[in-house]
Design an enzyme around this catalytic site. Structure first.
Site, PDB file in Angstrom:
ATOM      1  N   THR A  81      41.740  38.768  45.747  1.00  0.00           N
ATOM      2  CA  THR A  81      40.643  38.796  44.953  1.00  0.00           C
ATOM      3  C   THR A  81      40.239  37.464  44.443  1.00  0.00           C
ATOM      4  O   THR A  81      41.175  37.008  44.004  1.00  0.00           O
ATOM      5  CB  THR A  81      40.495  40.046  44.290  1.00  0.00           C
ATOM      6  OG1 THR A  81      39.079  40.039  43.651  1.00  0.00           O
ATOM      7  CG2 THR A  81      41.309  39.551  42.965  1.00  0.00           C
ATOM      8  N   ASN A 127      23.066  41.737  38.248  1.00  0.00           N
ATOM      9  CA  ASN A 127      23.060  41.288  39.477  1.00  0.00           C
ATOM     10  C   ASN A 127      21.724  40.981  40.144  1.00  0.00           C
ATOM     11  O   ASN A 127      21.290  40.472  41.272  1.00  0.00           O
ATOM     12  CB  ASN A 127      23.771  42.157  40.503  1.00  0.00           C
ATOM     13  CG  ASN A 127      25.409  41.848  40.355  1.00  0.00           C
ATOM     14  OD1 ASN A 127      25.478  40.690  40.665  1.00  0.00           O
ATOM     15  ND2 ASN A 127      26.097  42.788  39.876  1.00  0.00           N
ATOM     16  N   LYS A 165      40.387  35.625  37.295  1.00  0.00           N
ATOM     17  CA  LYS A 165      38.953  35.730  37.142  1.00  0.00           C
ATOM     18  C   LYS A 165      38.210  36.771  38.139  1.00  0.00           C
ATOM     19  O   LYS A 165      38.663  36.946  39.411  1.00  0.00           O
ATOM     20  CB  LYS A 165      38.037  34.577  36.983  1.00  0.00           C
ATOM     21  CG  LYS A 165      38.252  33.678  37.957  1.00  0.00           C
ATOM     22  CD  LYS A 165      36.766  33.972  39.042  1.00  0.00           C
ATOM     23  CE  LYS A 165      35.545  34.495  38.259  1.00  0.00           C
ATOM     24  NZ  LYS A 165      34.647  34.611  39.531  1.00  0.00           N
ATOM     25  N   THR A 198      33.255  33.524  35.480  1.00  0.00           N
ATOM     26  CA  THR A 198      31.792  33.441  35.497  1.00  0.00           C
ATOM     27  C   THR A 198      30.913  34.460  34.715  1.00  0.00           C
ATOM     28  O   THR A 198      30.499  34.287  33.607  1.00  0.00           O
ATOM     29  CB  THR A 198      31.474  33.655  37.123  1.00  0.00           C
ATOM     30  OG1 THR A 198      32.133  34.859  37.783  1.00  0.00           O
ATOM     31  CG2 THR A 198      31.988  32.592  37.824  1.00  0.00           C
TER      32      THR A 198
END
Lengths: 403, 403
Positions: free
Chosen positions: A190, A398, A179, A153
């Site tokens: 994770t 973000n 990833k 991503t």
């Protein structure tokens, strides 16, 4: 993650698929240009194990894969996509995950019960099933590494690791890819991680090994303290190396364990180093802890502190924040006998400041990897954790991910 | 923090000291220009209560004040400085805190046992006692608000709040001030907060009230998830209003409690709004929780998520991150029945996306205060928390604080 000892005779090699593993990755239109759909396939059914997010909102594909693996600990393929997490998508999401499993099963001429599904990306949008359907039809069985790109991503690069070792005279390859860049603060697992091996080992034994080794590797990294709804690490062992199935008493079990753990650890560290916006990898080594849990807790508290992370970005030896992070845990401490070093430069001894040479310190903190050594002087156990600094770019990435 | 009901007849007034309280603040040379040393004084000994950081490395002044208050629940003055936390300073730090207490005692002609000490600022450097000594000699007994500035560090402005109410026919004033901007994620108390009142109430009663009300106010704010070594909130009640000492059965106890809690809540919210680098105040209201602890846990998890905070900075309705934060807690959830609104705009219903009007959403998220309403549909309890967004400036401030 233990040190690799001589007798483990591990050979770190360029990424390569273990015997019998095939994969593919393509752009199916979920992202503009980059790969966004892929799969992983073993030419024989593989023993399978998985660890999954502890987030209560577990995404539909995560739930489905967990259920599929838990049924028989056997998988032959995993289909995966990025750009869309198929999480918080209700009944439609569950139907879509099942459909993805079925579509891959049809294309591969396998039973759906042999297929895992993994999705990662934006939460809350249903999957564009038309694109997924058309995409799965295009997937081939190749020896390329395109799938390692298809799951990314905000990652800057794929995370891969391959090692080889001899197990009871047979050449065994262990190759993992992962990833993860933001929302990284795993509990149990994770983001997405896949480990393939041609070693022979039962699914339940593999599960035990994976669950145990994930605790000291993937669960000890943090980028931002957030645990995703889609976290999952899956291991597949297809036995094509021809060794006798490994059990804890096997002469080479500890060698296999060390190699397997090394792959998990390398993938975890690569995730930490590629944390969203990161400019530095941070490694924390805690020594002198009363027990391992305390050591890991303290290491993870330091690597997870925004204030410590921002100071590292600023190359600022602000050790008070490290002490603050240590003191926030409930680890047993001798509060007057903590020592801290950063990249070899002593900062704290007996819980108070050490005079340091500002020039040497400046040079040490300018490095791209920051190693924080903490001695709690309170026992013989240790703990490690990995993370990254907190930068302008983390905020930038973000603040606008969704738009 | 409960809503203020009509019957509490609270009057919010400009900041003023309650009867018998005096203070002062000066620049003693710890900072370049700004005030850095001050005190608070009551002309009669006041009943005293305190709550303190749970960080294991409690700073010397914090320990000393806790010990002094716990002895008899009586204080008559508190001397305080910013720029240096006198934390992680070992035996020298303890001696310096005692010396500060003694210097203030000498100047005020009081016993040291009546004097609290509070320090805030950089961790790990010993106090410049020459400056502190010379500074304390200059402090006067004034009715100014200079002390509210003297405790600031990276705060943009002082946080103050005054209310008045009638307690059994007597006019009672409650006035608080606080500091705190980074390292804000209190457990038991945040940074420095001082509440003064001329109401009569015993020290143990005041302690009970403070401990209880801090949980729903100061302990529900977070800026960066870090709990400082110096956090402390102290309340002083000198009884000069002339009311009969308050006990839980007193007719006006609940009114006093509501007023007292209001002051704590306002100070807490002002700290959150002035969080380091903050551009927006975030308030989270959780309804439908199984119990209050769940409501508060969920509210604090949302307000503490870096990903949620960065999205709010970016005015991005990325509700998946809010779901992620909720799911990370161990609160009892009906995972298919969560609803989320931001500034009145519905985003999630039944745990899946609601179609929203992008223009209305954009306008709503552009506001300087963001209210997130979460309904867990799993009970009747609620919880609230306050925080701020995560901005470039947070990183900037904390990358270079020490230099």
């Amino acid at each position: 993650m233990q040190e690799i000892k001589e007798e483990t005779k591990m050979k770190i090699i360029d990424f390569t698929w273990p015997a019998g593993f095939y994969s593919d990755g393509i752009n199916a239109g979920l992202r503009q240009v980059k790969n966004d759909l892929g799969w992983l396939y073993s030419k024989v059914p593989a023993q399978a194990a998985g660890v999954y997010t502890t987030n209560q909102f577990q995404a539909a594909p995560t739930k489905l894969t967990k259920q599929t693996i838990n049924a028989k600990h056997v998988l032959q393929a995993i289909v995966m996509n990025s750009a869309n997490a198929n999480s918080c998508t209700g009944a439609q999401g569950e139907a879509d995950a099942l459909a993805m499993q079925q579509l891959a099963a049809t294309k591969l001429e396998l039973k759906p019960a042999l297929i895992g599904v993994a999705s990662t990306g934006l939460i809350g949008k249903t999957l564009p099933m038309k694109l997924i359907k058309a995409g799965i039809k295009q997937l081939q069985l190749t020896k390329t590494t395109a799938v390692t790109n298809a799951i990314l991503t905000t990652d800057k690069q794929p995370k891969t690791c391959s090692v080889q070792c001899k197990i009871a005279g047979k050449l065994v390859t262990i190759s993992g890819f992962a990833k993860g860049s933001g929302m990284i603060h795993p509990k149990m697992a994770t983001m997405l991680g896949f480990v393939t091996t041609d070693a022979a080992i039962s699914g339940t034994q593999l599960q035990e090994l994976l669950s145990q080794q994930v605790d000291a590797t993937f669960n000890q990294i943090t980028v931002d303290g957030d645990t995703s709804t889609n976290d999952m690490v899956v291991a597949l062992a297809n036995g094509l190396a021809g060794n006798q199935a490994l059990v804890p008493n096997s002469p080479d079990y500890s060698k296999f364990k060390a190699n397997f753990s090394y792959v998990l650890g390398e993938l975890a560290k690569k995730i930490a180093a590629d944390g969203e916006g990161a400019s530095k990898l941070v490694e924390v080594n805690v020594h002198g802890a009363a027990d391992k849990a305390d050591g890991q807790k303290v290491a993870k508290a330091i690597v997870g502190s925004n204030l410590v992370k921002a100071a590292i970005f600023g190359e600022d030896p602000n050790w008070g924040r490290i002490m603050g992070a240590i003191g926030q845990t409930d680890a047993k401490l001798d509060i007057s006998n903590v020592a801290i070093q950063m990249n070899g430069q002593a900062l704290v001894k007996g819980s108070i400041a050490v005079d340091f040479d500002p020039t040497a310190m400046k040079l040490a903190l300018a490095k791209p990897k920051i190693i924080i050594e903490v001695d709690l002087h309170n026992g013989v156990a240790s703990g490690q954790a990995w993370g990254c600094d907190l930068t302008y770019n983390y905020v930038k990435i973000n603040a606008s991910y969704h738009n």
